[in-house]
Motif scaffolding. Structure first.
Motif, short mmCIF file in Angstrom:
data_model
loop_
_atom_site.label_atom_id
_atom_site.label_comp_id
_atom_site.label_asym_id
_atom_site.label_seq_id
_atom_site.Cartn_x
_atom_site.Cartn_y
_atom_site.Cartn_z
N ASP A 135 0.81 -1.16 0.15
CA ASP A 135 0.14 -0.04 0.07
C ASP A 135 0.89 1.16 0.08
O ASP A 135 0.03 2.52 0.31
N GLY A 136 2.15 1.07 -0.13
CA GLY A 136 2.96 2.21 -0.14
C GLY A 136 3.70 2.84 0.90
O GLY A 136 4.29 3.73 1.13
N TYR A 137 3.72 1.92 2.03
CA TYR A 137 4.14 2.46 3.18
C TYR A 137 5.39 2.13 3.24
O TYR A 137 6.08 1.05 3.01
N VAL A 138 6.50 3.15 3.52
CA VAL A 138 7.98 3.15 3.29
C VAL A 138 8.63 2.70 4.60
O VAL A 138 8.38 3.70 5.70
N VAL A 139 9.44 1.83 4.70
CA VAL A 139 10.29 1.67 6.10
C VAL A 139 11.56 1.52 5.81
O VAL A 139 12.10 0.94 4.85
N THR A 140 12.46 2.36 6.32
CA THR A 140 13.95 2.60 6.15
C THR A 140 14.60 2.25 7.63
O THR A 140 14.20 2.38 8.49
N SER A 141 15.54 1.07 7.24
CA SER A 141 16.35 0.70 8.54
C SER A 141 17.56 0.22 8.04
O SER A 141 17.93 0.26 6.77
N LYS A 142 18.20 -0.58 9.07
CA LYS A 142 19.47 -1.35 8.67
C LYS A 142 19.24 -2.98 8.50
O LYS A 142 18.85 -3.46 9.33
N VAL A 143 20.31 -3.23 7.61
CA VAL A 143 20.38 -4.88 7.31
C VAL A 143 21.67 -5.30 7.99
O VAL A 143 22.70 -4.50 7.62
N GLY A 144 21.44 -6.28 8.91
CA GLY A 144 22.90 -6.62 9.52
C GLY A 144 23.42 -7.81 8.80
O GLY A 144 22.90 -8.64 8.40
N MET A 145 24.84 -7.73 8.78
CA MET A 145 25.86 -8.54 8.11
C MET A 145 26.93 -9.09 9.29
O MET A 145 27.20 -8.45 9.90
N VAL A 146 26.98 -10.68 9.09
CA VAL A 146 27.82 -11.18 9.97
C VAL A 146 28.96 -11.79 9.25
O VAL A 146 28.55 -12.61 8.38
N LYS A 147 30.02 -11.88 9.82
CA LYS A 147 31.13 -12.50 9.28
C LYS A 147 31.53 -13.99 9.64
O LYS A 147 31.70 -13.93 10.75
N ILE A 148 31.27 -15.02 8.83
CA ILE A 148 31.08 -16.18 9.45
C ILE A 148 32.56 -16.85 8.45
O ILE A 148 32.74 -17.08 7.32
#
Length: 547
Positions: free
Chosen positions: A178-191
């Motif tokens: 419906d067009g609702y915008v969410v901005t955040s952070k994507v976590g990355m882990v070093k394996i």
């Protein structure tokens, strides 16, 4: 008079003892390090094919002898005709740790074969001043280490563990149907050597969103319901009936919930499950996340086994966080996602601790890691003939490596006068790349300086290339602060999240707590009750003992 003075004078510095808090005898650290090899048992837990014969390992029958005779510590035996010559370890203060490894793997006919591998390790025993006597030479040194975090760059954290756990964040934006915008952070882990989405470490759990404490604020579903006044629906893959349903109040209030939302959308989009059944099936994710594309018997638990090994038992024991958050690697990752470390000064005295016996035990920890690495190469295809040689420990693994693997960390002191206390109080301080490098991974400038909070506690002697600092612990310093652990020190969102969910989605389960301290105390109590009530004891079959 001179004779009387020499005979009766005692240097008060000789009796100085550094308070290391709850540090344990070296043999106990070694037992925990060896026990970590049982992480291999993850393989049969996550098989994708029930017909596969998966290897297993159990370490048991520990026997500790702190006063062995000279005959018990011989290590070279030569027979020439009727003559037998044995060479013994020199004047050393050591004990013998014996244990059995009960293991199983496939034989040449792909059937399960079991065996008992007997081991023993010579373990140095420290005196009252913490010095080890090996071949008439005394070894002594403390190590100043970080309690939890290493210094890192922007949007990145490095946690202290067996391998430094590097977690970084990238900005991401998602839009609902419906067009609702969410901005955040994507976590990355070093394996080990590669950066992977942090949410991939949770997808083998039956309900990953519940484990991450965001259910029912976030849910996977296969259709859009008539509740858009309270929820937003996000469709990761166009044309596929898989949605992430997000509670509006939750994503507006908590950055953590927004972060899990964008990560959930990203991982579904990356791996492209065909339908909702695959999306919520742990076995599908275990198979999909495997490092091996063509060998079906390898696929499955290898990813989870690698993730689990990133946190060893000794590191988990000393982490200054609640017990419920350090039971395993994914629990620690969840804690990191929920915690704000922005205000932590990692160079300060309050975020450091001293260790001694734990340093020497890292020799065994490194050997166990090497053995696991060799086992990982085979996966479920591991055969008993290969497993038997891998699980055999050299009796002198510690004695032979006191100079090698701990070079620059454990130094030699062999003085015969009253001025040996400076060497006895010597310490080193390491950065995340303790062995020293000259590229982008070299030790940072901050690790070579003396933080103002350390004045009066340690004296900085010099900053060599191989470690961050070398200095001496002040014999009059108050080190009590280093032994104090506040498990609720770092700001964590989980209690506020729990309270919000209880208010918005009332249930019959109520925790009688008013703050995060009481909340963590309840969770820790549950964890300890599980340890007490579910104690699995393994025994070696009698027919193998007879052999």
């Amino acid at each position: 008079m001179t004779h009387y003075f020499v005979k009766n004078y005692q240097n008060p510095m000789n009796d100085i003892k550094v308070n290391l808090g709850e540090e344990q005898p070296l043999c106990q650290y070694i037992m925990k390090a060896i026990q970590d090899i049982e992480v291999l048992n993850i393989l049969p837990m996550y098989k994708t094919d029930d017909s596969v014969v998966a290897p297993f390992v159990h370490v048991l029958n520990w026997r500790w002898n702190p006063h062995p005779s000279s005959n018990e510590i011989q290590y070279r035996r030569r027979e020439t005709g009727l003559k037998v010559k044995s060479k013994y370890i020199g004047r050393s203060r050591i004990g013998i740790l014996e244990f059995d490894i009960y293991c199983g793997a496939r034989d040449k006919n792909k059937m399960l074969e079991t065996k008992v591998i007997k081991n023993k390790i010579y373990v140095p025993i420290a005196d009252e001043q913490g010095r080890y006597l090996i071949d008439n030479v005394k070894y002594s040194e403390y190590q100043l280490v970080d309690k939890l975090l290493y210094p890192s760059g922007k949007n990145k954290y490095t946690l202290k563990s067996l391998l430094p756990i590097v977690i970084s964040y990238e900005d991401a934006t998602e839009t609902s149907i419906d067009g609702y915008v969410v901005t955040s952070k994507v976590g990355m882990v070093k394996i080990f050597t590669t950066m992977e989405p942090i949410l991939s470490c949770f997808m083998h759990v039956s309900s990953p969103l519940s484990y991450l404490n965001v259910f029912p604020l976030l849910q996977f579903c296969d259709r859009v319901l008539d509740d858009k006044d309270r929820y937003e629906y996000f469709q990761p893959i166009e044309g596929t009936e898989i949605y992430v349903k997000a509670y509006k109040k939750g994503i507006e209030k908590f950055e953590y919930v927004r972060s899990i939302l964008v990560m959930a959308i990203a991982i579904v989009r990356q791996h492209h499950p065909a339908n909702m059944r695959e999306c919520i099936d742990p076995k599908w994710w275990i198979y999909e996340l495997s490092y091996y594309e063509n060998i079906i018997e390898h696929r499955g638990a290898c990813h989870q086994m690698h993730v689990a090994r990133m946190l060893d038992t000794i590191s988990a024991q000393v982490l200054p966080i609640p017990v419920c958050d350090k039971r395993n690697m994914i629990g620690l990752l969840r804690y990191v996602l929920q915690t704000d470390f922005s205000g932590v000064d990692i160079y300060s005295f309050e975020n450091k601790r001293l260790r001694r016996n734990e340093v020497v035990s890292t020799i065994v920890t490194a050997d166990v890691s090497d053995k696991l690495k060799r086992i990982y190469k085979y996966g479920t295809l591991l055969r008993m003939k290969d497993m038997e040689s891998i699980l055999k420990f050299h009796p002198q693994i510690i004695l032979n490596n006191m100079d090698n693997k701990l070079d620059g960390i454990v130094h030699v002191t062999d003085f015969a006068n009253d001025l040996d206390f400076p060497q006895s109080l010597k310490y080193t301080k390491n950065g995340p790349n303790a062995l020293g490098r000259h590229d982008k991974h070299r030790i940072s400038f901050g690790h070579k300086q003396l933080h103002p909070s350390m004045i009066g506690i340690v004296d900085l002697l010099y900053s060599p290339k191989d470690v961050g600092q070398t200095g001496m612990i002040s014999p009059w310093a108050d080190l009590s602060g280093m032994n104090e652990t506040d498990v609720n020190k770092y700001p964590n969102i989980k209690y506020d999240l729990f309270e919000f969910i209880q208010k918005e989605f009332p249930s019959g389960v109520i925790f009688n707590c008013k703050n995060i301290e009481e909340y963590n105390a309840i969770l820790d109590k549950f964890v300890m009750m599980n340890y007490q009530n579910f104690n699995i004891e393994y025994k070696i079959p009698e027919e193998l003992l007879e052999e």
